[in-house]
Design an enzyme around this catalytic site. Structure first.
Site, short mmCIF file in Angstrom:
data_model
loop_
_atom_site.label_atom_id
_atom_site.label_comp_id
_atom_site.label_asym_id
_atom_site.label_seq_id
_atom_site.Cartn_x
_atom_site.Cartn_y
_atom_site.Cartn_z
N ASP A 73 30.95 121.24 -12.80
CA ASP A 73 30.05 120.49 -11.76
C ASP A 73 28.74 119.58 -11.94
OD1 ASP A 73 30.22 118.86 -9.86
OD2 ASP A 73 30.38 120.49 -8.12
N TYR A 171 30.45 104.75 -0.45
CA TYR A 171 30.34 105.10 -1.34
C TYR A 171 29.55 103.64 -1.72
CZ TYR A 171 32.34 102.50 -6.18
OH TYR A 171 32.87 102.71 -6.81
N LYS A 175 26.19 103.92 -3.99
CA LYS A 175 26.60 102.69 -5.21
C LYS A 175 25.18 101.80 -5.39
CE LYS A 175 29.21 104.26 -7.49
NZ LYS A 175 29.66 104.47 -8.62
#
Length: 302
Positions: A73, A171, A175
């Site tokens: 991970d 999200y 980003k």
């Protein structure tokens, strides 16, 4: 194999499927040695029994290339550090890092809980930071030892990070953060021989298949505009020695289109030279807004 990445060692995160897989295969086709990272989880981050990283490694080896799988991970310190260690232990070096791993937990803001917020920022933004941090520490040490690298980092943002996207507050924030991280890293790491850029791709993947499900190959050319492989040539070039001098840039790329994003720049301004009243500030702001171009529409609000 030979090509513009001949002999370079490239680590790609989230490379078991979609864009990451396309990048790994494209780098291998240009002669790179790959570390193929994938945690092997579903679209929402839950465990998946498949091992897509091993499958991509098998594809690369079958084509005559060199690759090794990495299943840790990368949003943990240990996992990110082991990605770099795997490259060094296997190939003795690391030249290019492609940060691509991510997943979605879409909700409208009023329904977005803290767990879904934290989970998406953890994988996208923290995952980018941790791998970049450990790679940068290695490259700094190489530079200090008189072996200045010719290193590259390609981060993965999104149109959602550039404009926002309805139903994707977590999200979009992650980003957008990746873009800022890219700019800072490019400035800080240049002295160590590291170039850092970002791409904002549009392609059909597990994360976007509901958006591009009906986009088909053009019948006259056979060109599938939304195929993930369309994005990879730019990523490979940015990861190669051929991209010397290109750093701190954000590229939007889709199908056969490449756009250099212009970023935040000062627009219309007015300096009174003294403190304003709220009414005066509002009057000035409206006058300046009348001179400025309107903002681009948020995805999903058009």
């Amino acid at each position: 194999m030979s090509g513009i990445c001949q002999g370079r060692v490239v680590a790609v995160t989230g490379a078991g499927r979609g864009l990451g897989r396309a990048h790994a295969l494209a780098f291998a086709a240009e002669g790179a040695h790959l570390v193929v990272n994938d945690l092997g989880v579903g679209l929402d981050g839950t465990p998946d029994p498949a091992s897509p990283a091993e499958q991509v490694v098998a594809e690369i080896r079958a084509a005559g290339g060199e690759a090794v799988a990495h299943g840790a991970d990368i949003a943990t310190t240990e996992g990110a550090a082991s990605l770099i260690t795997t490259a060094l232990d296997t190939y003795g070096r690391l030249d290019t890092l492609v940060n691509n791993a991510g997943f979605l937990r879409d909700r409208m803001l009023v329904n977005l809980d803290e767990d879904d917020w934290n989970a998406v920022l953890r994988v996208h933004l923290t995952g980018h930071f941790l791998t970049l941090r450990h790679a940068a520490a290695h490259w700094r040490a190489q530079s200090a030892a008189g072996r200045t690298p010719d290193a590259r980092v390609i981060n993965t943002s999104s149109g959602a990070g550039l404009l926002g996207s309805v139903g994707q507050g977590n999200y979009s924030a992650a980003k957008a953060g990746i873009i800022a991280l890219t700019l800072v890293a490019a400035a800080e790491l240049a002295r160590y021989g590291v170039q850092v850029n970002a791409v904002a791709p549009a392609a059909r993947t597990r994360m976007t298949e509901h958006v591009f499900a009906h986009t088909m190959a053009a019948p006259d050319t056979g060109f599938d505009a939304m195929a993930p492989g369309n994005v990879s040539p730019l990523v490979v070039w940015l990861g190669s020695a051929d991209s010397t001098g290109v750093t701190g840039r954000v590229f939007e790329t889709e199908a056969g289109r490449i756009t250099v994003m212009d970023g935040w720049r000062p627009g219309p301004t007015d300096d009174k030279g003294a403190r304003r009243t709220p009414t005066d500030a509002g009057r000035t702001a409206r006058a300046l807004l009348a001179q400025a171009p309107p903002p681009e529409a948020v995805y999903g609000a058009r």
